[in-house]
Design an enzyme around this catalytic site. Structure first.
Site, mmCIF file in Angstrom:
data_model
loop_
_atom_site.group_PDB
_atom_site.id
_atom_site.type_symbol
_atom_site.label_atom_id
_atom_site.label_comp_id
_atom_site.label_asym_id
_atom_site.label_seq_id
_atom_site.Cartn_x
_atom_site.Cartn_y
_atom_site.Cartn_z
ATOM 1 N N LYS A 1 7.064 -0.936 1.722
ATOM 2 C CA LYS A 1 5.644 -1.539 2.410
ATOM 3 C C LYS A 1 5.567 -1.192 4.108
ATOM 4 C CE LYS A 1 4.376 -3.040 -1.704
ATOM 5 N NZ LYS A 1 5.569 -2.612 -2.657
HETATM 6 C C1 PLP Z 1 5.795 -2.307 -3.996
HETATM 7 C C2 PLP Z 1 6.985 -1.780 -4.420
HETATM 8 C C3 PLP Z 1 7.208 -0.982 -5.383
HETATM 9 C C4 PLP Z 1 5.974 -0.280 -6.237
HETATM 10 O O1 PLP Z 1 5.113 0.375 -5.479
HETATM 11 P P1 PLP Z 1 3.390 0.637 -5.998
HETATM 12 O O2 PLP Z 1 3.019 1.335 -4.796
HETATM 13 O O3 PLP Z 1 2.873 -0.718 -6.242
HETATM 14 O O4 PLP Z 1 3.490 1.336 -7.293
HETATM 15 C C5 PLP Z 1 8.378 -0.259 -5.880
HETATM 16 N N1 PLP Z 1 9.360 -0.621 -5.135
HETATM 17 C C6 PLP Z 1 9.248 -1.809 -4.325
HETATM 18 C C7 PLP Z 1 10.611 -2.195 -3.490
HETATM 19 C C8 PLP Z 1 8.097 -2.230 -3.858
HETATM 20 O O5 PLP Z 1 8.215 -3.159 -2.886
#
Ligand code: PLP
Length: 495
Positions: free
Chosen positions: A112
């Protein structure tokens, strides 16, 4: 040609990039999508000689056409700096027959950070460009990682406030500790009695509440979103796929133009949608492999064409993917419906009222680029242990979902195309689950003892993000029922 954005639920609702970033969500729950995605104006060979920041500029300038060069470069320079623990920003690591694109080298050690370190800059720049006088209130639902990354990005940014809702019993101990120790006078963190879908629905309802919007405006506030429903997150996420591909070219692993596959551990469908957009821009991606955990609503969708959230919500060891309503799938649905807002409305209304919808055969035929797979808890644990034993490489539980699905995909198809696996979190963020996968005997130890054990096994330095929370005081302890989210926001904003 300028890229403008329009709502999936109303083709007549349009916005510039900066307006779409400011709004986050379109009216009536629609999502902003680009009216077209331009092709690269540099060759892949040229891009392979550029740094992460330079690639970021080349991609973002094509999508954010109302930003000046100076504005975009200011945003990029502010975002991808010393907050990352490597100048590569997103290193590509070859292990166990695949290329792991490590997206967790930012301040909060999950992918993120790749977008949320730039979103505050994009948002503040957008506010200036559009003469916005109100303070921007970032309203965010998190399954664990978005919350902390957004808090870190927006803490003490003038002209902004941020309120994060997380499922009180649905995140890892380290994820929770990271959030509730957040500093910054403009930050609020609220645990809800409910799951991630409840948090996301509550947030969307507030966005669509005209009365609340009017009251906020009177007090000098307006909402925006740090969730991947904001186009200001999706576009920065396209960058690292281009970066990964061009590193393979630079290393001589592939020639420019050769296809690659990508595997993405998926929850809200944001990360994999960014890969799809990068493909549309001209990146030679053959298959987009969508990896789900036991909440396998997307696997079922790709198999049957039916999206059905009427099922038990399972709490897994990959909590950031514990999601039954994958918001960004709507952007793909709109695309394969030939950009029909009427069709999109019909299906999303059905999702709201019946919890499911079915796409047409025509639409399903346009999903050939995607392959859906899923992994069980036991399979993921076995993958973590296996790759630790074969390559001394320890991956986190979300990446393990992707690695497991990749193994299954190769076994099923025999497809040996060079593959990039999106590695979405540091194993230090999910220490207990990762260490238990290697040996269940570790479960008797405390969270921070496990951090030290993981350090011994992996030889990877304990990230600053973990050191920071060892002794940090808890600063946020608000908990509310999922039905009280609006009331809580009113209290925080003193409405
Ligand atoms: C948010 C997240 C995901 C999923 O990603 P999306 O964009 O919601 O599909 C996978 N792994 C981690 C560690 C995340 O923080």
């Amino acid at each position: 040609m300028n890229v403008t954005y329009k709502s999936t639920r109303n083709n007549n609702e349009t916005a510039t990039a900066s307006q779409a970033i400011l709004k986050g969500l379109a009216e009536n729950g629609g999502l902003f999508v680009p009216n077209h995605i331009p092709a690269f104006d540099k060759s892949l060979d040229e891009l392979s000689k550029m740094s992460y920041k330079e690639v970021a500029y080349e991609v973002m300038k094509l999508m954010f056409t109302d930003f000046t060069e100076e504005e975009l470069k200011h945003c990029i320079d502010g975002a991808y700096d010393k907050k990352f623990d490597t100048e590569l920003i997103a290193p590509l690591v070859k292990k166990a027959g695949a290329n792991y694109l490590e997206l967790f080298h930012g301040a909060t050690i999950a992918f993120k950070d790749m977008a949320l370190s730039i979103l505050p800059y994009l948002l503040v720049t957008s506010a200036k460009k559009n003469n916005v006088k109100n303070d921007i209130v970032i309203l965010t639902a998190t399954s664990g990682d978005t919350g902390k990354a957004a808090l870190a990005g927006f803490a003490d940014v003038p002209g902004t406030k941020i309120i994060v809702f997380y499922p009180k019993n649905g995140v890892s101990p380290i994820q929770e500790k990271q959030m509730v120790t957040q500093r910054g006078d403009n930050t609020s963190v609220v645990g809800i009695i409910g799951n991630f879908d409840d948090a996301q629905t509550g947030v969307k309802n507030m966005f669509n509440n005209a009365e609340l919007k009017a009251e906020m405006d009177k007090k000098g506030f307006q909402f925006s979103s740090a969730n991947s429903i904001n186009i200001g997150r999706l576009v920065p996420q396209m960058v690292y796929y281009v970066y990964a591909y061009t590193r393979l070219v630079a290393n001589g692993e592939i020639k420019s133009g050769d296809p690659i596959n990508v595997v993405v551990p998926t929850g809200n469908f944001g990360n994999i949608l960014a890969a799809y957009y990068a493909k549309t821009m001209g990146l030679p991606i053959a298959k987009l492999i969508c990896a789900s955990n036991e909440n396998k609503v997307l696997f079922d969708f790709f198999k049957t064409g039916i999206y059905d959230k009427n099922r038990d919500f399972i709490l897994t060891t990959s909590p950031s993917m514990d999601i039954l309503i994958s918001s960004n799938l709507e952007r793909l649905i709109y695309k394969i419906a030939d950009e029909s807002d009427a069709k999109d409305n019909e299906l999303m209304t059905s999702l709201n009222t019946n919890g499911k919808y079915e796409i047409t055969a025509d639409m399903k035929a346009k999903l050939d680029d995607f392959f859906g797979g899923f992994a069980t808890e036991a399979e993921c644990a076995a993958t973590i242990k296996k790759v630790y034993e074969s390559d001394s490489y320890i991956m986190d539980t979300h990446t393990a979902v992707a690695a497991t699905v990749y193994d299954k995909y190769v076994a099923e198809t025999g497809d040996k195309t060079p593959t990039v696996i999106a590695s979405t979190a540091s194993p230090y963020k999910f220490t207990r689950s990762v260490m238990n996968a290697i040996d269940p005997a570790y479960d008797s130890k405390s969270d921070f003892e496990l951090v030290d054990e993981l350090n011994k096994l992996s030889g990877v330095k304990v990230p600053q993000a973990i050191e920071d929370i060892r002794t940090a005081p808890v600063l946020h302890d608000t908990v509310c029922d999922k039905s009280e989210m609006e009331k809580t926001v009113r209290n925080i904003l003193k409405l």
